[in-house]
Design an enzyme around this catalytic site. Structure first.
Site, PDB file in Angstrom:
ATOM      1  N   SER A   1       0.654  -1.178  -0.077  1.00  8.13           N
ATOM      2  CA  SER A   1      -0.060   0.192  -0.024  1.00  8.13           C
ATOM      3  C   SER A   1       0.807   1.121   0.147  1.00  8.13           C
ATOM      4  O   SER A   1       1.763   1.350   0.874  1.00  8.13           O
ATOM      5  CB  SER A   1      -1.101   0.050   1.174  1.00  8.13           C
TER       6      SER A   1
ATOM      7  N   HIS B   1      -1.212  -0.879  -4.455  1.00 10.50           N
ATOM      8  CA  HIS B   1      -2.630  -0.632  -3.651  1.00 10.50           C
ATOM      9  C   HIS B   1      -2.561   0.893  -3.340  1.00 10.50           C
ATOM     10  O   HIS B   1      -1.514   1.496  -2.728  1.00 10.50           O
ATOM     11  CB  HIS B   1      -2.787  -1.280  -2.347  1.00 10.50           C
TER      12      HIS B   1
ATOM     13  N   ASP C   1      -4.909   3.880  -1.742  1.00  9.06           N
ATOM     14  CA  ASP C   1      -5.912   4.195  -0.827  1.00  9.06           C
ATOM     15  C   ASP C   1      -6.408   5.615  -0.916  1.00  9.06           C
ATOM     16  O   ASP C   1      -5.599   6.596  -0.633  1.00  9.06           O
ATOM     17  CB  ASP C   1      -5.354   4.192   0.803  1.00  9.06           C
TER      18      ASP C   1
ATOM     19  N   MET D   1      -8.758   8.325  -0.010  1.00  7.87           N
ATOM     20  CA  MET D   1      -9.594   8.920   0.972  1.00  7.87           C
ATOM     21  C   MET D   1      -9.897  10.291   1.022  1.00  7.87           C
ATOM     22  O   MET D   1      -9.266  11.104   0.543  1.00  7.87           O
ATOM     23  CB  MET D   1      -8.568   8.779   2.417  1.00  7.87           C
TER      24      MET D   1
ATOM     25  N   HIS E   1      -8.335   1.379  -3.977  1.00  3.98           N
ATOM     26  CA  HIS E   1      -9.395   1.178  -2.758  1.00  3.98           C
ATOM     27  C   HIS E   1     -10.186   2.605  -2.374  1.00  3.98           C
ATOM     28  O   HIS E   1      -9.412   3.461  -1.832  1.00  3.98           O
ATOM     29  CB  HIS E   1      -8.636   0.557  -1.505  1.00  3.98           C
TER      30      HIS E   1
ATOM     31  N   MET F   1     -12.242   5.032  -0.621  1.00  7.58           N
ATOM     32  CA  MET F   1     -12.837   5.213   0.953  1.00  7.58           C
ATOM     33  C   MET F   1     -13.406   6.712   0.705  1.00  7.58           C
ATOM     34  O   MET F   1     -12.851   7.425   1.382  1.00  7.58           O
ATOM     35  CB  MET F   1     -11.838   4.889   1.996  1.00  7.58           C
TER      36      MET F   1
ATOM     37  N   MET G   1     -11.821  -5.453   5.132  1.00 10.16           N
ATOM     38  CA  MET G   1     -11.089  -4.572   6.161  1.00 10.16           C
ATOM     39  C   MET G   1     -10.870  -4.904   7.543  1.00 10.16           C
ATOM     40  O   MET G   1     -11.662  -5.460   7.948  1.00 10.16           O
ATOM     41  CB  MET G   1     -11.858  -3.250   6.186  1.00 10.16           C
TER      42      MET G   1
ATOM     43  N   ASP H   1      -7.017  -6.231   4.061  1.00 10.35           N
ATOM     44  CA  ASP H   1      -6.129  -5.036   4.061  1.00 10.35           C
ATOM     45  C   ASP H   1      -6.451  -4.287   5.628  1.00 10.35           C
ATOM     46  O   ASP H   1      -7.645  -4.163   6.085  1.00 10.35           O
ATOM     47  CB  ASP H   1      -6.946  -4.067   3.163  1.00 10.35           C
TER      48      ASP H   1
HETATM   49  C1  DX5 Z   1      -6.328   1.740   5.654  1.00  6.86           C
HETATM   50  C2  DX5 Z   1      -5.919   1.282   4.296  1.00  6.86           C
HETATM   51  C3  DX5 Z   1      -4.793   0.393   4.160  1.00  6.86           C
HETATM   52  C4  DX5 Z   1      -3.536   0.816   4.753  1.00  6.86           C
HETATM   53  C5  DX5 Z   1      -2.994  -0.722   5.308  1.00  6.86           C
HETATM   54  O1  DX5 Z   1      -7.543   2.397   5.726  1.00  6.86           O
HETATM   55  O2  DX5 Z   1      -7.074   0.933   3.487  1.00  6.86           O
HETATM   56  O3  DX5 Z   1      -4.576  -0.021   2.838  1.00  6.86           O
HETATM   57  O4  DX5 Z   1      -2.646   1.371   3.837  1.00  6.86           O
HETATM   58  O5  DX5 Z   1      -1.637  -0.171   5.986  1.00  6.86           O
HETATM   59  P1  DX5 Z   1      -1.208  -1.167   7.042  1.00  6.86           P
HETATM   60  O6  DX5 Z   1      -0.675  -2.401   6.510  1.00  6.86           O
HETATM   61  O7  DX5 Z   1       0.041  -0.367   7.632  1.00  6.86           O
HETATM   62  O8  DX5 Z   1      -2.257  -1.533   8.236  1.00  6.86           O
HETATM   63 ZN    ZN Z   2      -6.699  -0.073   1.377  1.00  8.38          ZN
END
Ligand code: DX5
Ligand code: ZN
Length: 228
Positions: free
Chosen positions: A18, A43, A45, A47, A76, A78, A147, A183
């Site tokens: 990620s 990956h 994220d 947000m 991903h 969010m 998750m 994840d």
């Molecule tokens: C959290 C993200 C993850 C995050 C995981 O909201 O969706 O993808 O980057 O990071 P680690 O592996 O450090 O928990």
């Molecule tokens: Zn993620």
């Protein structure tokens, strides 16, 4: 000399670092390094500061890194109203687009639109959401993302009930071709048991990008999963 790539089969586990835990000051180098280190996908994220408390990347970042890596880009989302964003991410070069069941009203339509845009549709559930919310849409997805932390930040602790969820989804899969991705808080401690429960794709931020030697971190993941 290890020949991981050559030995991989259709069902080989996927290691999915990620980017959230990368060094943003050297993003291009970080992406290239993780590809060299043996990652299977990248990956991202996404947000929005509403669906989750933090704010990260938009389609512009996907567009910027698309030409510098061959890795499939796993977005991903969010975000609230993911329907407003899927087209931009698809055009920017995303390969996989995952949306949360908690974030949208017309999930079935949205997943079909993602496919029509030429991407693989994925669906995700938060730790507080039951797997029963997936029942009606399993025929429409290529990926189910479990998750294993409450989304919003990297570096959190793995929520234990997530293993049971994976087992339930693996049962519900009943021969369907979708992948199960995990994840959040994933470390070497969990990967073997998660693999046995049915996980295909392992997202890891702190445990891979957060490590000094990423190649070594990925190799350890593969060894622990049992591919090594
Ligand atoms: C959290 C993200 C993850 C995050 C995981 O909201 O969706 O993808 O980057 O990071 P680690 O592996 O450090 O928990
Ligand atoms: Zn993620």
């Amino acid at each position: 000399m290890r020949t991981q790539k050559k030995n991989k089969t259709k069902n080989s586990p996927l290691i999915v670092p990620s980017l959230l835990s990368a060094n943003f000051a050297y993003l291009a180098d970080e992406v290239k390094e993780i590809e060299q280190a043996g990652a299977d996908w990248l990956h991202l994220d996404i947000m929005d500061g509403h669906f989750v408390p933090y704010l990260t990347f938009g389609p512009g970042l996907v567009e910027a890194i698309r030409p510098i890596t061959k890795l499939p880009i796993d977005c991903h989302l969010m975000v609230d109203r993911p329907e407003d964003w899927i087209e931009s991410f698809a055009r920017a070069g995303a390969n996989w687009i995952t949306v949360h069941v908690e974030s949208t009203r017309h999930l079935n339509r949205l997943l079909q639109q993602i496919r029509e845009l030429g991407c693989h549709p994925g669906v995700s559930i938060n730790p507080g959401t039951s797997v029963s919310h997936l029942e009606e849409i399993l025929d429409f997805v290529d990926l189910v993302l479990v998750m294993s932390v409450n989304p919003g930040f990297g570096g959190q602790k793995f929520v234990n009930g997530s293993l049971e969820k994976v087992k339930k989804i693996a049962k519900m899969r009943a021969g369907r071709p979708f992948l199960i991705e995990i994840d959040g808080g994933v470390s070497l401690d969990h990967v073997s048991v998660l693999r046995n429960a049915g996980v295909d794709a392992f997202v890891a931020g702190s445990a891979i990008f957060g490590q000094k030697n990423r190649k070594d971190a990925i190799r350890k993941f593969r060894d622990r999963i049992g591919e090594g």
